[in-house]
Design an enzyme around this catalytic site. Structure first.
Site, PDB file in Angstrom:
ATOM      1  CG  ASP A  57      27.492  84.669  35.426  1.00 52.42           C
ATOM      2  OD1 ASP A  57      28.235  84.005  34.679  1.00 52.42           O
ATOM      3  OD2 ASP A  57      27.086  85.813  35.127  1.00 52.42           O
ATOM      4  CD  GLU A  72      32.111  84.158  26.300  1.00 47.79           C
ATOM      5  OE1 GLU A  72      31.801  85.112  25.582  1.00 47.79           O
ATOM      6  OE2 GLU A  72      31.660  83.996  27.449  1.00 47.79           O
ATOM      7  CE  LYS A 117      28.843  82.422  28.551  1.00 44.11           C
ATOM      8  NZ  LYS A 117      29.036  83.156  29.826  1.00 44.11           N
ATOM      9  CB  THR A 128      26.921  84.033  25.738  1.00 48.94           C
ATOM     10  OG1 THR A 128      26.808  84.992  26.783  1.00 48.94           O
ATOM     11  CG2 THR A 128      28.198  84.288  24.949  1.00 48.94           C
ATOM     12  CG  PHE A 176      23.049  88.967  28.419  1.00 49.16           C
ATOM     13  CD1 PHE A 176      23.215  87.627  28.122  1.00 49.16           C
ATOM     14  CD2 PHE A 176      24.181  89.720  28.674  1.00 49.16           C
ATOM     15  CE1 PHE A 176      24.479  87.043  28.088  1.00 49.16           C
ATOM     16  CE2 PHE A 176      25.455  89.154  28.638  1.00 49.16           C
ATOM     17  CZ  PHE A 176      25.602  87.822  28.342  1.00 49.16           C
TER      18      PHE A 176
END
Length: 315
Positions: free
Chosen positions: A16, A89, A125, A149, A171
């Protein structure tokens, strides 16, 4: 065998980070980025030339296009290091606009293809709002794979499964943060660690639901605060981990055992749920943590995208 190598026996490890120069040492299969990570990277001396070069090459492009080109440039560099996929993203400010999200996603894919990258090596994303999930459904039908996400609840995960998205990023750390803050002085760190961590429990519930009902969407735990959370999710399809935590895992030889098991999940007693738009919005609204964290996450990514725009203007 260190914890990172043990973890790789059960789970696909993803890095990440936007810092592609750091990737090789951990040998992840995939990598994920977001506006905050790219912003962090371009402020480092090693990556400033990459920003300057992107801006100079496209003097007629508007800010949005320059950002997309910068994201794709980072993505291509990452793909030269990892054998698998990169997640890139869409602008978080489009989180409530299905059509605009689809357009931006298609442009990102076109830019990757122009750079010689195969469509299957990119995940777009998108925030797991109702509009984002609908955009992902449309994109998947066009062969563009997505990573949903800012996902904090089973409600969002079920809707993503219905939309047949490629992958979700539930998450962990931000859920943990919320519950810890709510509890204040009453929080018992030891009692809420490992399998009892509220973020870990959330991902496990989603994983079990998907495996029980044969939902093909991949589950990738994300947003970790410590290695205990990661080890407690060994067996998850994928886990995306920041470099500093990858480093900690590589330095430890403590045992790692499978914690999530698809076979066991198939035998669990679970009720199937289906959400239409009204049902989704109401169920999400009933979850204060997920509602707050989704809104907060979109705001934070929007702020960092605006900061990235300021850096581009400065060139």
């Amino acid at each position: 065998m260190n914890q990172l190598e043990q973890l790789k026996q059960y789970t696909t490890v993803v890095a990440d980070t936007g810092n592609f120069q750091q990737l090789a040492q951990f040998r992840p299969r995939d990598a994920t980025t977001n506006p905050s990570l790219i912003l962090k990277a371009v402020q480092q001396p090693a990556y400033q030339p990459l920003l300057a070069e992107t801006v100079q090459r496209f003097p007629q492009a508007d800010l949005a296009e320059v950002i997309d080109r910068l994201l794709v440039r980072f993505g291509c560099e990452i793909l030269s290091v990892v054998p698998g996929r990169v997640s890139t993203e869409v602008d978080a400010r489009l989180s409530f606009d299905t059509a605009a999200t689809v357009v931006r996603a298609e442009r990102l894919i076109e830019l990757y293809q122009a750079a010689g990258v195969h469509i299957d090596r990119v995940l777009i994303k998108i925030a797991a709002t109702w509009e984002g999930i609908e955009a992902a459904r449309q994109l998947e039908l066009r062969g563009i794979h997505t990573n949903l996400t800012l996902l904090f609840s089973k409600v969002q995960a079920i809707a993503c499964g219905q939309a047949k998205v490629q992958l979700i990023s539930p998450f962990v750390g931000r859920i943990y943060d919320w519950y810890k803050k709510q509890a204040g002085a009453q929080w018992d760190e030891a009692a809420m660690a490992g399998a009892n961590d509220p973020g870990v429990r959330s991902v496990r519930a989603i994983y079990d639901y998907y495996k029980h009902f044969g939902i093909a969407t991949e589950v990738m735990g994300a947003s970790f605060r410590n290695t205990g959370q990661i080890v407690a999710l060994a067996g998850c399809d994928l886990l995306t981990i920041a470099p500093e935590l990858l480093e900690q895992l590589s330095q430890s030889t403590a045992p790692v055992a499978r914690a999530l098991d698809a076979q066991q999940a198939r035998h669990a007693e679970l009720q199937a749920v289906h959400y239409d738009e009204a049902g989704f919005r109401y169920a999400l609204n009933e979850d204060a943590m997920a509602t707050e964290k989704l809104a907060e996450g979109i705001r934070a990514f929007a702020v960092d995208t605006a900061k990235l725009e300021q850096l581009i203007r400065a060139h």
